[in-house]
Design a protein around this motif. Sequence first.
Motif, short mmCIF file in Angstrom:
data_model
loop_
_atom_site.label_atom_id
_atom_site.label_comp_id
_atom_site.label_asym_id
_atom_site.label_seq_id
_atom_site.Cartn_x
_atom_site.Cartn_y
_atom_site.Cartn_z
N VAL A 178 4.71 2.29 1.68
CA VAL A 178 5.80 2.96 0.95
C VAL A 178 6.20 4.24 1.69
O VAL A 178 7.39 4.51 1.89
CB VAL A 178 5.36 3.30 -0.50
N ASN A 186 -2.31 11.46 -1.97
CA ASN A 186 -3.37 10.59 -1.49
C ASN A 186 -4.36 11.31 -0.57
O ASN A 186 -4.98 10.71 0.31
CB ASN A 186 -2.77 9.35 -0.82
N SER A 230 0.85 -1.20 0.00
CA SER A 230 0.00 0.00 0.00
C SER A 230 0.88 1.24 0.00
O SER A 230 2.06 1.18 0.39
CB SER A 230 -0.88 0.01 1.25
N TRP A 231 0.32 2.38 -0.43
CA TRP A 231 1.12 3.62 -0.45
C TRP A 231 1.54 4.02 0.97
O TRP A 231 2.59 4.61 1.17
CB TRP A 231 0.36 4.75 -1.17
N GLU A 232 0.69 3.63 1.94
CA GLU A 232 1.05 3.95 3.34
C GLU A 232 2.36 3.26 3.73
O GLU A 232 3.21 3.86 4.40
CB GLU A 232 -0.04 3.50 4.32
N LEU A 238 3.71 11.73 -1.30
CA LEU A 238 2.77 10.61 -1.29
C LEU A 238 1.52 10.94 -0.47
O LEU A 238 0.40 10.68 -0.89
CB LEU A 238 3.44 9.36 -0.69
#
Length: 202
Positions: free
Chosen positions: A7, A27, A3-5, A23
């Motif tokens: 990353v 988001n 997930s982007w979290e 990021l």
Amino acid sequence: GTSWEEVAAVLLRDGKHADAAKLFELNGQPQKAGEVLDQSGDVTAAIRLYVKAGLREPAREALKKLATPVAQKLLLELGQGDLLLDLLAARNRWEDIGKLYRRAGQHADAAQAFLKAGRTHMATEALLKGGDAEGAQKIIEQDAEAARQKGDARGAGEAYARWKQFGKAAAQVAESDPDKALEWASKASGDADVLKLAEREA
């Protein structure tokens, strides 16, 4: 997948604050993005982001960390006049506020700010520029009166002479300093004042 979290967490751990902030911003978490930048020491980037996202309170908090000239330059660049006025008022920078209003052609507001800063000369100038001769005269009279209260006839005279009101200036020192009175009176428009003074001397 990752997930982007996750990353973002990795980026933060590696000290890549700007990338992590990007990021969060992408988001839909501009406040978190700003906090990341702020904590990494990039306060101006955080403020830019807060302002862009319309987050006034976090912007206001972050601004407290900046020196006045730096904050002023940044907020002018971002077109954030209101935030700048708030910041300057909180720091008692009334003369700076006056100058901002003057630049914007808001002479009455400029005059009020200059008065708060104790800059009566600048306040008088602002009122005259704004076409408020009556308001300007009031300040001149107050300046002269303040000098008179202190027993400073010369100062009272100078309060008038500064604004080319030489007749009034001369009257202040007619008793205490006839030479100065004569000098000011000779600058007064028309010779009536000089004659009156000459009669008094005779």
